[in-house]
Enzyme design. Sequence first.
Site, short mmCIF file in Angstrom:
data_model
loop_
_atom_site.label_atom_id
_atom_site.label_comp_id
_atom_site.label_asym_id
_atom_site.label_seq_id
_atom_site.Cartn_x
_atom_site.Cartn_y
_atom_site.Cartn_z
N PRO A 30 0.40 -1.57 -0.29
CA PRO A 30 0.17 0.00 0.16
C PRO A 30 1.03 1.28 0.21
O PRO A 30 2.19 1.07 0.38
CB PRO A 30 -0.87 0.02 1.18
CG PRO A 30 -0.94 -1.46 2.12
CD PRO A 30 0.46 -2.02 1.28
N ASP A 31 0.28 2.32 -0.37
CA ASP A 31 0.85 3.71 -0.82
C ASP A 31 0.98 3.97 0.45
O ASP A 31 -0.41 5.00 1.01
CB ASP A 31 0.56 4.49 -1.76
CG ASP A 31 1.06 5.94 -1.92
OD1 ASP A 31 1.82 6.27 -1.21
OD2 ASP A 31 0.28 6.76 -1.95
N ALA A 32 1.43 3.73 1.65
CA ALA A 32 0.70 4.14 3.73
C ALA A 32 2.54 4.37 4.06
O ALA A 32 2.49 3.98 5.28
CB ALA A 32 0.29 3.28 3.27
#
Length: 287
Positions: free
Chosen positions: A55-57
């Site tokens: 994830p882009d997290a």
Amino acid sequence: MLQRSYPSFRSTLEEHGLVRVAGAHHALSGVLAQEAGFQAVWSSSFEVSASRCLPDASILSMTEYLEAAANIQKALDIPVVADCDTGYGGNYNVAHMVHEFEGAGITAVCMEDKLFPKMNSFAAGDQTLLDTLAFTRKIEVAKNAQSSDEFFVIARTEALISGQDVDQAIARCKAYALAGADAVLIHSKKSTKDQVVEFLDRWDNRAPVVIVPTTYPDWHVDDIRKAGVSAVIYANQGMRAALTALRESYRTIYADGDTTSLEPRIASVRDIFDLQRMTDWQKLDAA
């Protein structure tokens, strides 16, 4: 022969009335964007993360994002704008980020005003913003850390993403411009361009404005230009198209048992050699 030269993002912005920027996550996709005519490439944290099936997290490190951006830039004749999320932490991290990205030949970075660790703007989860004063300090730190006047810092507000209104987005961007940001990025997840148009109508050209029309794709580039936008980023369409093509290709090969029907629809090995500049490399071994 194998060295690349490229203009800075600042000079590219000065040269063009509107800079069109394509998202990428590796050198090959960056080269294809340049080949298509884009004036700059966005080293997308969403795409870099997704290429790792993560994830882009804020999971990947600054070093991993830096490596991706630097590898893209080395292959291009146009500038890379690095998506640096929140600056990878606090003010110390921001200063380190500028030193490292600038040292790698990146001439523009973008920071957003969310809390670290951040969550992708279109995902469910916390979209809480950093206090305006704290983010202006990050901008000041970034500008003080740069070694060249060419280095360009884009301040991205997620005010509209977090549910705030255009008034609050404008107030934040005014503060960011006063703190030294070279441009502001206004981001919206609405399905129409209305919020962004309202922002532009009320902005009075205080600083260049960057937009990312992911959720309002029907805004034509000519009208974007007329609205006063300085740069438009097509941040993830390349990866989304590649995913569709890969999925279809793999399923076709498996279902057919051979690649006969697929071959007329895919690039040749020769095409890949050309993108790799194979002939130039082979000249190094010429007698």
